[in-house]
Design a protein around this motif. Structure first.
Motif, PDB file in Angstrom:
ATOM      1  N   ILE A 412      -9.431 -81.196  -6.634  1.00 29.47           N
ATOM      2  CA  ILE A 412      -9.414 -82.648  -6.502  1.00 29.47           C
ATOM      3  C   ILE A 412     -10.422 -83.225  -7.492  1.00 29.47           C
ATOM      4  N   PRO A 413     -10.280 -84.485  -7.855  1.00 34.01           N
ATOM      5  CA  PRO A 413     -11.195 -85.067  -8.855  1.00 34.01           C
ATOM      6  C   PRO A 413     -12.650 -84.998  -8.409  1.00 34.01           C
ATOM      7  N   ALA A 414     -13.524 -84.626  -9.330  1.00 32.42           N
ATOM      8  CA  ALA A 414     -14.943 -84.507  -9.013  1.00 32.42           C
ATOM      9  C   ALA A 414     -15.541 -85.837  -8.579  1.00 32.42           C
ATOM     10  N   GLY A 415     -15.043 -86.932  -9.142  1.00 32.74           N
ATOM     11  CA  GLY A 415     -15.566 -88.236  -8.773  1.00 32.74           C
ATOM     12  C   GLY A 415     -15.336 -88.557  -7.305  1.00 32.74           C
ATOM     13  N   GLU A 416     -14.192 -88.107  -6.760  1.00 33.34           N
ATOM     14  CA  GLU A 416     -13.910 -88.355  -5.345  1.00 33.34           C
ATOM     15  C   GLU A 416     -14.863 -87.550  -4.455  1.00 33.34           C
ATOM     16  N   VAL A 417     -15.132 -86.317  -4.862  1.00 31.91           N
ATOM     17  CA  VAL A 417     -16.070 -85.507  -4.080  1.00 31.91           C
ATOM     18  C   VAL A 417     -17.466 -86.111  -4.156  1.00 31.91           C
ATOM     19  N   LEU A 418     -17.859 -86.583  -5.325  1.00 27.29           N
ATOM     20  CA  LEU A 418     -19.176 -87.207  -5.466  1.00 27.29           C
ATOM     21  C   LEU A 418     -19.288 -88.436  -4.571  1.00 27.29           C
ATOM     22  N   THR A 419     -18.225 -89.226  -4.497  1.00 28.28           N
ATOM     23  CA  THR A 419     -18.241 -90.420  -3.646  1.00 28.28           C
ATOM     24  C   THR A 419     -18.437 -90.046  -2.185  1.00 28.28           C
ATOM     25  N   SER A 420     -17.674 -89.047  -1.713  1.00 23.50           N
ATOM     26  CA  SER A 420     -17.821 -88.635  -0.314  1.00 23.50           C
ATOM     27  C   SER A 420     -19.183 -87.989  -0.067  1.00 23.50           C
ATOM     28  N   PHE A 421     -19.686 -87.258  -1.057  1.00 19.23           N
ATOM     29  CA  PHE A 421     -20.999 -86.620  -0.931  1.00 19.23           C
ATOM     30  C   PHE A 421     -22.096 -87.671  -0.757  1.00 19.23           C
ATOM     31  N   ILE A 422     -22.058 -88.711  -1.592  1.00 20.78           N
ATOM     32  CA  ILE A 422     -23.038 -89.792  -1.469  1.00 20.78           C
ATOM     33  C   ILE A 422     -22.875 -90.518  -0.138  1.00 20.78           C
ATOM     34  N   GLY A 423     -21.622 -90.713   0.280  1.00 17.86           N
ATOM     35  CA  GLY A 423     -21.373 -91.347   1.573  1.00 17.86           C
ATOM     36  C   GLY A 423     -21.967 -90.556   2.723  1.00 17.86           C
ATOM     37  N   PHE A 424     -21.795 -89.220   2.689  1.00 24.95           N
ATOM     38  CA  PHE A 424     -22.390 -88.373   3.726  1.00 24.95           C
ATOM     39  C   PHE A 424     -23.914 -88.464   3.704  1.00 24.95           C
ATOM     40  N   MET A 425     -24.503 -88.462   2.526  1.00 21.36           N
ATOM     41  CA  MET A 425     -25.965 -88.551   2.446  1.00 21.36           C
ATOM     42  C   MET A 425     -26.476 -89.841   3.076  1.00 21.36           C
ATOM     43  N   LEU A 426     -25.813 -90.964   2.775  1.00 22.30           N
ATOM     44  CA  LEU A 426     -26.249 -92.244   3.333  1.00 22.30           C
ATOM     45  C   LEU A 426     -26.038 -92.281   4.844  1.00 22.30           C
ATOM     46  N   LEU A 427     -24.862 -91.825   5.276  1.00 17.21           N
ATOM     47  CA  LEU A 427     -24.551 -91.849   6.710  1.00 17.21           C
ATOM     48  C   LEU A 427     -25.485 -90.932   7.494  1.00 17.21           C
ATOM     49  N   TYR A 428     -25.734 -89.745   6.974  1.00 20.67           N
ATOM     50  CA  TYR A 428     -26.572 -88.796   7.701  1.00 20.67           C
ATOM     51  C   TYR A 428     -28.033 -89.224   7.695  1.00 20.67           C
ATOM     52  N   THR A 429     -28.456 -89.899   6.646  1.00 20.08           N
ATOM     53  CA  THR A 429     -29.805 -90.463   6.657  1.00 20.08           C
ATOM     54  C   THR A 429     -29.943 -91.494   7.772  1.00 20.08           C
ATOM     55  N   LEU A 430     -28.916 -92.337   7.914  1.00 21.03           N
ATOM     56  CA  LEU A 430     -28.915 -93.332   8.991  1.00 21.03           C
ATOM     57  C   LEU A 430     -28.890 -92.659  10.358  1.00 21.03           C
ATOM     58  N   LEU A 431     -28.030 -91.653  10.525  1.00 25.08           N
ATOM     59  CA  LEU A 431     -27.949 -90.950  11.806  1.00 25.08           C
ATOM     60  C   LEU A 431     -29.265 -90.250  12.140  1.00 25.08           C
ATOM     61  N   PHE A 432     -29.883 -89.661  11.132  1.00 29.41           N
ATOM     62  CA  PHE A 432     -31.137 -88.958  11.374  1.00 29.41           C
ATOM     63  C   PHE A 432     -32.227 -89.932  11.824  1.00 29.41           C
ATOM     64  N   GLY A 433     -32.325 -91.071  11.138  1.00 27.63           N
ATOM     65  CA  GLY A 433     -33.312 -92.073  11.526  1.00 27.63           C
ATOM     66  C   GLY A 433     -33.038 -92.624  12.913  1.00 27.63           C
ATOM     67  N   THR A 434     -31.760 -92.868  13.217  1.00 29.91           N
ATOM     68  CA  THR A 434     -31.395 -93.385  14.539  1.00 29.91           C
ATOM     69  C   THR A 434     -31.728 -92.389  15.632  1.00 29.91           C
ATOM     70  N   THR A 435     -31.433 -91.123  15.377  1.00 32.74           N
ATOM     71  CA  THR A 435     -31.720 -90.090  16.372  1.00 32.74           C
ATOM     72  C   THR A 435     -33.212 -89.946  16.609  1.00 32.74           C
ATOM     73  N   LEU A 436     -33.986 -89.964  15.525  1.00 32.42           N
ATOM     74  CA  LEU A 436     -35.434 -89.891  15.686  1.00 32.42           C
ATOM     75  C   LEU A 436     -35.958 -91.081  16.490  1.00 32.42           C
ATOM     76  N   TYR A 437     -35.375 -92.261  16.254  1.00 32.31           N
ATOM     77  CA  TYR A 437     -35.823 -93.453  16.974  1.00 32.31           C
ATOM     78  C   TYR A 437     -35.557 -93.306  18.471  1.00 32.31           C
ATOM     79  N   PHE A 438     -34.315 -92.961  18.828  1.00 33.39           N
ATOM     80  CA  PHE A 438     -33.984 -92.870  20.255  1.00 33.39           C
ATOM     81  C   PHE A 438     -34.661 -91.670  20.901  1.00 33.39           C
ATOM     82  N   GLY A 439     -34.797 -90.550  20.150  1.00 34.95           N
ATOM     83  CA  GLY A 439     -35.497 -89.402  20.711  1.00 34.95           C
ATOM     84  C   GLY A 439     -36.956 -89.703  20.981  1.00 34.95           C
ATOM     85  N   SER A 440     -37.621 -90.356  20.027  1.00 36.83           N
ATOM     86  CA  SER A 440     -39.032 -90.708  20.231  1.00 36.83           C
ATOM     87  C   SER A 440     -39.180 -91.736  21.344  1.00 36.83           C
TER      88      SER A 440
END
Length: 479
Positions: A412-440
């Motif tokens: 598949i085109p590398a640009g599409e994988v890069l887009t999803s990769f960046i999307g995962f990084m942003l989403l998981y950063t948000l999830l990680f911060g949210t989890t730390l907030y509610f856990g703390s």
């Protein structure tokens, strides 16, 4: 877009990100589920309210981890169809069914009983509630079992053969119970349990240091310590057995784990590299500190090896791991943490036997409590580095010796994988911060020690009220 890495590299980076992030959450739920079963059994046997309140408090952290684990696990598995379609097509008759078992048997079992465990305290019989908690813990660990079965088959594929690029199953049970499965399942089970014990123990130590509910959290710390007495040393032994399997079945991985470039023939002693700096280009270690004649004792408990230890230079560059330094130091990080946790357990046990962990004295053991707090994240690091050794050390194979990882990636085109990769990084950063907030937030609030015990507030239950639901009608109506 010539500057982009190719699709294969981006797909590996994306899968590594999603796998490493996802693994943070089920590691705690699988081990904490067993802890919840243990404290609920103690509650039913002793009727000590502290154990009931422990079950209620820690279950909040459990469900938080469960939710994030589900949210991050599904996208990870979907990548087998999006980024790794050739792999799925080649191995789907076996690998796909194992992942199906994990979802339909393990996840559904855990999810089905989770509501009863969380909200059934005053709605079902206490032993029915215990059964629900056991099923939640069993489902979580059954999920680990199926995942390790699938991954172990990738390490040592048995039970069939590849014909025209597709795996044909000849013996399903032989494929399931391949040479790697037993030690892999036990090693991961111990890893999740040990991680959870030191997380719970570390949080308990933090409360004691803060002088908040010290007698209450001294109990959970002692439960964790009593369980770790068996788990910590056993985990080291199972880890040794797993390394022995690598020695026999995956010589290139062992060579990367030890940064060994030259072959040591059978019947000879071999030095063990304590620390080194591997140089892939020069095919040597730029520098190293060795322990003379120690490798044989580590692998076989004897000086001279009964089998040769193959060096990396015995294999063409395309047939051996390229990230030797990563595998080498990830392996040593995992081992170092394992021995540190075992040492902390031993010192803590000694202090317990000396009476220093009593309610009167435990608050004075500041250095020991700080060590427990500091140990809380170490289990996660050991698990992640262990999986780096397991999967990066398997390279360049998706299925060891059968399917190259480069051939398993979707075109598949590398640009599409890069887009999803960046999307995962942003989403998981948000999830990680949210989890730390509610856990703390859960930790800062602490346990609810004023909750009514199940079935012990009979008059309030009979009149439709509970201790925490006071009659708010006007005084005249109450009279």
């Amino acid at each position: 877009m010539d500057w982009l890495p190719d699709t294969y590299i981006l797909s590996r980076m994306q899968f590594a990100l999603t796998a490493i992030f996802h693994m943070l959450w089920p590691v705690l739920t699988t081990g904490m589920g067993i802890f919840l079963v243990l404290v609920e059994i103690l509650w039913l046997r002793t009727r000590n309210p502290a154990y009931y309140y422990h079950a209620r408090f820690w279950s909040k952290l459990y469900v938080l981890n469960f939710g994030i684990g589900v949210a991050t696990g599904i996208p990870m598995e979907f990548q087998f169809g999006t980024n790794w379609a050739p792999f799925s097509e080649a191995t789907g008759d076996f690998f796909g069914s194992i992942l199906g078992f994990e979802a339909s048997m393990a996840f559904m079992l855990e999810a089905g009983f989770l509501g009863i465990m969380l909200f059934g305290w005053e709605r079902v019989n206490p032993y029915i509630h215990l059964f629900a908690t056991i099923m939640v813990a069993f489902g979580a660990n059954l999920s680990t079992f199926w995942i390790l079965i699938a991954n172990s088959w990738m390490q040592t594929p048995t039970g069939g053969e590849f014909e025209n690029g597709k795996f044909i199953v000849r013996d399903y049970f032989q494929a399931m119970f391949n040479p790697f499965w037993r030690n892999s399942v036990i090693h991961m089970f111990m890893a999740t349990l040990e991680t959870s014990l030191f997380v719970i123990g570390g949080i308990s130590a933090w409360y004691i240091l803060k002088q908040r509910h010290s007698p209450f959290f001294a109990k959970s710390l002692k439960v964790c310590l009593a369980t770790a007495i068996a788990v910590a040393p056993l985990q080291i032994y199972i880890g040794h057995l797993s390394a022995e399997q690598v020695y026999h079945y995956q010589p290139t991985k062992l060579a990367a784990m030890e940064a060994q470039w030259e072959t040591t023939p059978a019947g000879q002693a071999a030095d063990w590299s304590l620390v080194a700096w591997p140089n892939n280009k020069a095919e040597k270690n730029d520098w190293e500190i060795n322990v003379p004649n120690a490798l044989g004792y580590i692998l076989e408990f004897k000086e001279k090896l009964s089998e040769p230890v193959q060096g990396l230079k015995d294999y063409p560059p395309e047939d051996r791991p390229h990230l030797v330094g990563l595998v080498y130091y990830a392996f040593r990080t995992m081992i170092g943490i394992g021995f540190f946790l075992a040492a902390l357990m031993a010192v803590s046990t000694l202090q317990w036997l000396r009476g220093q962990l009593s309610e009167e004295n435990i608050g004075q053991q500041r250095w020991l409590l700080l060590a427990w707090v500091g140990s809380a994240p170490l289990g996660y690091v050991a698990v992640e580095t262990g999986w780096i050794v397991r999967c990066v050390g398997r390279q360049p194979w998706a299925v060891y010796g059968q399917i190259r990882t480069a051939d398993a990636a979707s075109n598949i085109p590398a640009g599409e994988v890069l887009t999803s990769f960046i999307g995962f990084m942003l989403l998981y950063t948000l999830l990680f911060g949210t989890t730390l907030y509610f856990g703390s937030r859960i930790i800062r609030r602490g346990p609810r020690l004023d909750l009514p015990l199940p079935n012990e507030d009979k008059p309030a239950i009979e009149t439709g009220k509970t201790q925490h639901q006071p009659d708010r009608r006007p005084v005249e109506a109450q009279q």
